[in-house]
Design an enzyme around this catalytic site. Structure first.
Site, mmCIF file in Angstrom:
data_model
loop_
_atom_site.group_PDB
_atom_site.id
_atom_site.type_symbol
_atom_site.label_atom_id
_atom_site.label_comp_id
_atom_site.label_asym_id
_atom_site.label_seq_id
_atom_site.Cartn_x
_atom_site.Cartn_y
_atom_site.Cartn_z
ATOM 1 N N GLY A 51 0.822 -1.199 0.000
ATOM 2 C CA GLY A 51 0.000 0.000 0.000
ATOM 3 C C GLY A 51 0.851 1.242 0.000
ATOM 4 O O GLY A 51 2.067 1.191 0.195
ATOM 5 N N ASP A 52 0.190 2.346 -0.213
ATOM 6 C CA ASP A 52 0.836 3.637 -0.105
ATOM 7 C C ASP A 52 -0.230 4.664 0.226
ATOM 8 O O ASP A 52 -1.410 4.466 -0.088
ATOM 9 C CB ASP A 52 1.555 4.029 -1.400
ATOM 10 C CG ASP A 52 2.550 5.149 -1.143
ATOM 11 O OD1 ASP A 52 3.621 4.861 -0.576
ATOM 12 O OD2 ASP A 52 2.237 6.310 -1.460
#
EC number: 3.6.1.9
Length: 188
Positions: free
Chosen positions: A67-68
């Site tokens: 994720g980011d």
């Protein structure tokens, strides 16, 4: 098929812990500054997918979760601050206004190379912040590890309003994570 989390983030670990599935941790260690985009949704998706690709290339028998997240306000993207002075400045700029917390999730099957990804947005409005509480917050929390210099406790302390996804709690959209893991063959 094992699950590998391409992050050392305590919040992303929490997302997988909530699901009660066994997983390994292998941070991607990509050069995030080498990937740029002026659109926060596009930037977070590119980063999450690149992290997943990198870790999938190292784990050929895994479903990789990555994720980011970034914060976006008035066309500016706030990533992790470089130092405490910048963290305090970020919080001053977010004080008393509305902004978006943008989170991308990527789930990649290393054998099939199938990538599933999404971006979710939370609209958050911070009340005006006093300088003393900004300083107290940056002294107490590891603000250099968080996009926009804040994490979920700050939302509880500072937010007047939250609309949209609650992805800021784990920095991964947990409901979509369940759907993606199932689509990649993980029984949940």
């Amino acid at each position: 098929m094992k699950i590998v989390l391409a992050s050392a983030s305590q919040f992303r670990k929490r997302a997988l812990d909530m699901l009660g599935v066994p997983y390994e941790i292998c941070p991607s260690r990509i050069d995030e500054k080498a990937i740029r985009d002026n659109d926060p949704a596009s930037l977070t998706r590119k980063l999450a997918e690149e992290k997943a690709r990198k870790v999938a290339s190292e784990h050929l028998d895994a479903v990789v979760v990555s994720g980011d997240a970034v914060v976006s306000k008035a066309g500016r993207i706030y990533e992790k601050p470089r130092n405490l002075a910048e963290a305090a400045q970020f919080l001053r700029e977010l004080s008393g206004g509305e902004f978006q917390f943008v989170t991308a999730l990527a789930v990649m099957h290393s054998q099939t190379r199938r990538m599933l990804s999404t971006v979710e947005v939370s609209d958050i409005s911070f009340r005006p912040l006093a300088e003393g509480e900004i300083q107290s917050y940056i002294e107490k929390y590891s603000v250099l590890n968080y996009a926009g210099a804040f994490e979920s406790d700050a939302v509880l302390f500072f937010a007047d309003r939250i609309c949209g996804s609650y992805n800021f709690v784990t920095a991964l959209p947990v409901s979509r994570l369940i759907v993606f893991l199932r689509a990649q063959g993980i029984k949940i």
